[in-house]
Design an enzyme around this catalytic site. Structure first.
Site, PDB file in Angstrom:
ATOM      1  N   LYS A 183      -1.744  12.877   4.639  1.00 58.64           N
ATOM      2  CA  LYS A 183      -2.530  11.653   4.787  1.00 58.64           C
ATOM      3  C   LYS A 183      -3.942  11.802   4.196  1.00 58.64           C
ATOM      4  O   LYS A 183      -4.334  12.883   3.782  1.00 58.64           O
ATOM      5  CB  LYS A 183      -2.577  11.228   6.260  1.00 58.64           C
ATOM      6  CG  LYS A 183      -1.180  10.998   6.853  1.00 58.64           C
ATOM      7  CD  LYS A 183      -0.546   9.690   6.378  1.00 58.64           C
ATOM      8  CE  LYS A 183       0.959   9.626   6.529  1.00 58.64           C
ATOM      9  NZ  LYS A 183       1.494   9.356   7.839  1.00 58.64           N
TER      10      LYS A 183
HETATM   11  C1  LIG Z   1       2.808   9.195   8.796  1.00 66.73           C
HETATM   12  C2  LIG Z   1       3.017   7.893   9.468  1.00 66.73           C
HETATM   13  C3  LIG Z   1       3.048   7.761  10.861  1.00 66.73           C
HETATM   14  C4  LIG Z   1       3.132   8.923  11.790  1.00 66.73           C
HETATM   15  O1  LIG Z   1       2.100   9.791  11.681  1.00 66.73           O
HETATM   16  P1  LIG Z   1       2.161  11.146  12.550  1.00 66.73           P
HETATM   17  O2  LIG Z   1       0.736  11.556  12.577  1.00 66.73           O
HETATM   18  O3  LIG Z   1       3.040  12.078  11.790  1.00 66.73           O
HETATM   19  O4  LIG Z   1       2.691  10.796  13.875  1.00 66.73           O
HETATM   20  C5  LIG Z   1       3.111   6.506  11.406  1.00 66.73           C
HETATM   21  N1  LIG Z   1       3.176   5.411  10.639  1.00 66.73           N
HETATM   22  C6  LIG Z   1       3.175   5.486   9.294  1.00 66.73           C
HETATM   23  C7  LIG Z   1       3.233   4.222   8.499  1.00 66.73           C
HETATM   24  C8  LIG Z   1       3.124   6.735   8.667  1.00 66.73           C
HETATM   25  O5  LIG Z   1       3.193   6.832   7.344  1.00 66.73           O
END
Ligand SMILES: *Cc1c(COP(=O)(O)O)cnc(C)c1O
Length: 393
Positions: A183
């Site tokens: 991210k």
């Molecule tokens: C990555 C992601 C999540 C989950 O994130 P985590 O930190 O791994 O729980 C939720 N929603 C979207 C759209 C994502 O891309």
């Protein structure tokens, strides 16, 4: 000469992140403590929200958000089908029903009319997602929500840091961020819930750690005491200081990271705009700011002689890592078996999914890596162009 592979993602971790972790380890305070609290303070100031609650994933933040607005069994929550599993899983685990909605005709983000068309009396909330970092129509979603008396939770896993000149994080009742490895800001695993609502913030902070009235740091600190009260059957979703220390460093680099992603994204847009086999990702309204978490191309498959899978294979063979974001929720066995969704339910989302390829886009990408991605993608499109036969009349 073997060319170096360009991975789909490579995390931007510098000596400062490494030093920050070392410092926490040397301090011997490993769990949630001063670093997590500082990260919350810095993050809430950064996004302009009154409260930030650090957690161990975006999934955890979404769960606390659903808990804060008291989603209960039988409630309905509107969720885009074009998203990651976590967005809807928290609804299901609260005993509620995810009402999936289609994407807009030529994009990935949810279609507002699709939301409006699926609101019935049991609807309680909308979860909005900014796919790839393209701000969704938040103003439109807020106005529909207001009209129908619904809560709005933002899944901003892709969306740090902007929306139309304002920061995402203080715009909806509750916003969930992800610090997963790929991210726009990472702690390896981690997340943050932001809100301007004090009652939500208090409940989320309590539910995050066993439903206890204070946290361990305060309990064991000199000014604290051994006493605690359990006021709810809570969860265990807190972010530890080892990871929060990474987040503190990354937050300072957030704008620089965004700038790098944007440079790559804009170069991709410019170069691919000349290739008719490639459909460009929507960039949102002219006044909105794309976070460029993902760069999702859609292949114009009718003018190519190969499938999306073959296209990805050919890129891989030439050293370019790619991925697919996302398989719409209604195509997964769980949502089909449990809620009766089926292929064909959401044609725009299915069209986007069937043709999409996510290209490498990350701040540590070098200019020559970016250039190679561009050249290899364009060559792959050209080499596999469908032969058209001119009609001689
Ligand atoms: C990555 C992601 C999540 C989950 O994130 P985590 O930190 O791994 O729980 C939720 N929603 C979207 C759209 C994502 O891309």
């Amino acid at each position: 000469m073997a060319e170096q592979c360009i991975p789909f993602h490579r995390a931007s971790i510098g000596q400062d992140e490494i030093d920050a972790v070392t410092q926490v380890l040397q301090s011997r305070w490993l769990t949630t403590g001063p670093k997590a609290h500082q990260f919350e303070a810095d993050f809430s100031a950064f996004v302009g929200a009154h409260y930030a609650i650090a957690v161990n994933s975006c999934r955890a933040a979404l769960q606390l958000a659903v808990d804060a607005i008291e989603i209960a069994p039988g409630d309905e929550v509107l969720v885009p089908t074009y998203t990651f599993a976590a967005t809807a899983a928290v609804v299901v685990q609260a005993g509620a029903i995810p009402i999936l909605c289609d994407s807009s005709r030529n994009g990935f983000n949810v279609d507002l009319p699709s939301i409006e068309g699926r609101i019935i009396s049991r609807a309680r909330a909308i979860i909005s997602v900014h796919i790839a970092g393209e701000p969704c129509d938040l103003d439109g979603i807020h106005s529909v929500a207001k009209q129908h008396g619904l809560h709005v939770i933002e899944d901003a896993a892709h969306a740090l840091p902007d929306y139309r000149g304002r920061k995402i994080g203080g715009l909806s009742e509750l916003t969930a961020f992800s610090f997963y490895a790929t991210k726009t800001l990472t702690t390896g695993e981690g997340g943050m819930l932001t809100t301007n609502n004090e009652a939500y913030a208090r409940r989320a902070a309590r539910m995050r750690l066993h439903g206890m009235s204070g946290d361990a740091w305060k309990r064991y600190a000199k000014e604290g005491s051994w006493y605690y009260e359990v006021t709810d059957a809570g969860y265990k979703l807190n972010l530890c200081d080892i990871l929060a220390a990474i987040g503190l460093v990354q937050l300072k680099k957030c704008h620089a990271f965004r700038q790098k992603r944007r440079t790559i994204g804009e170069e991709y847009l410019r170069r691919f705009s000349m290739v008719s086999e490639l459909d460009l990702p929507p960039t949102g309204n002219s006044d909105s700011t794309h976070a460029w978490h993902l760069f999702i191309l859609r292949l114009n498959t009718s003018s190519l002689s190969i499938t999306r899978e073959e296209f990805m294979e050919q890129l891989k063979a030439r050293g370019v890592g790619t991925s697919v974001h996302f398989i719409p929720l209604h195509l997964h066995p769980f949502y089909q078996q449990r809620f009766g969704y089926k292929t064909g339910d959401f044609p725009y989302a299915e069209d986007a999914f069937s043709r999409c390829i996510s290209l490498p886009i990350f701040p540590d990408m070098t200019e020559s890596e970016g250039e190679r991605v561009v050249e290899i993608v364009i060559e792959t499109a050209k080499v596999n162009r469908k032969k058209t036969f001119a009609l001689a009349i």
